[in-house]
Design a protein around this motif. Structure first.
Motif: not given
Length: 279
Positions: A95-96, A113, A88, A116-118, A84, A92
């Motif tokens: 994704i942003n 953002f 990250e 999707t991340k969660s 993870w 991540v």
């Protein structure tokens, strides 16, 4: 799922596994579990023929699976903290970037953002495993995330439109119903038109227009010259254009000027109409 069919390629699978371990300094994934996941990915991508291939051919299949990303996703699925942390740092921010690229405004981008991340570590009822476990390495993890973000942007934007409409009703603001009818007509034309082209053409359109893959990359993927990809895209678009115009004229009795005006409006918000077909 048994991985016995991979036993004849055990050495190549083992080498691949060790390369993944070395890259990520081990994410506590066993060779047996990695082999099971890899087997499913190979079958989903190439079918049973993969087990009838010689060593060189199998190696070519193996190279087309994004095994590093697959190994990382497996680590994330098991809750490995190192996995993870790597995600990250590397993914991540992407994704942003994707959310801001596809969204109409900053608020939606931030919502997508965060969601999707969660959502990646939330367990899916059907499988009992986190969403990230559904990644199978057929494409890169980056492309997989890009599609997820794209779909979430569409979903959030549609919800925003519904919310706006409800607010207008509550506040007594009149909406332009003529425009709504027009967009509904466009949506029907587009949906029918896109459904009439074959799946291979849809995939190519999706890769080029939604995933923004350059023609050079697509040419390498399909083992053809770049000019072939360019011609194929033009051919598909020309065919689709003719289908859409024919539908507009025959099914909705629209004139040429009306068609041009409607398609001009459509081009401003096409994501909300055919995104699900291509994505």
């Amino acid at each position: 799922m048994s991985s016995f069919k991979l036993s004849k390629y055990a050495e190549q699978v083992s080498i691949c596994y060790n390369q993944c371990k070395d890259k990520y300094n081990s994410l506590e994934i066993s060779l047996n579990n990695f082999s099971r996941k890899l087997k499913k990915s190979l079958e989903d991508t190439f079918g049973e023929k993969v087990y009838n291939s010689d060593d060189d051919t199998f190696q070519s299949y193996l190279k087309r699976i994004h095994t590093y990303d697959l190994y990382l996703a497996m680590g994330m699925s098991t809750g490995n903290e190192n996995a993870w942390e790597i995600f990250e740092d590397r993914f991540v921010p992407k994704i942003n970037d994707f959310a801001r690229y596809y969204a109409d405004d900053e608020d939606i981008a931030e919502e997508v953002f965060a969601y999707t991340k969660s959502s990646l570590f939330v367990k899916i009822k059907k499988t009992g495993k986190p969403k990230i476990d559904s990644f199978n390495g057929r494409g890169s993890l980056e492309s997989w995330l890009k599609v997820i973000v794209y779909r979430e942007v569409i979903h959030h934007q549609k919800n925003r439109v519904k919310t706006t409409s409800l607010d207008n009703i509550v506040l007594g603001i009149e909406e332009d119903h003529e425009t709504d009818v027009e967009m509904e007509t466009i949506s029907k034309i587009m949906t029918t038109g896109f459904q009439s082209i074959n799946s291979k053409d849809k995939i190519l359109l999706r890769e080029y227009f939604i995933l923004k893959k350059p023609e050079r990359e697509l040419a390498e993927k399909y083992h053809v010259h770049i000019s072939t990809i360019s011609r194929r895209l033009h051919k598909i678009c020309d065919k689709l254009s003719n289908i859409l115009i024919d539908l507009a004229q025959t099914e909705f009795d629209l004139g040429e000027r009306d068609i041009k005006n409607m398609f001009r409006e459509f081009s401003k918000s096409w994501h909300s109409n055919v995104s699900e077909i291509l994505a």
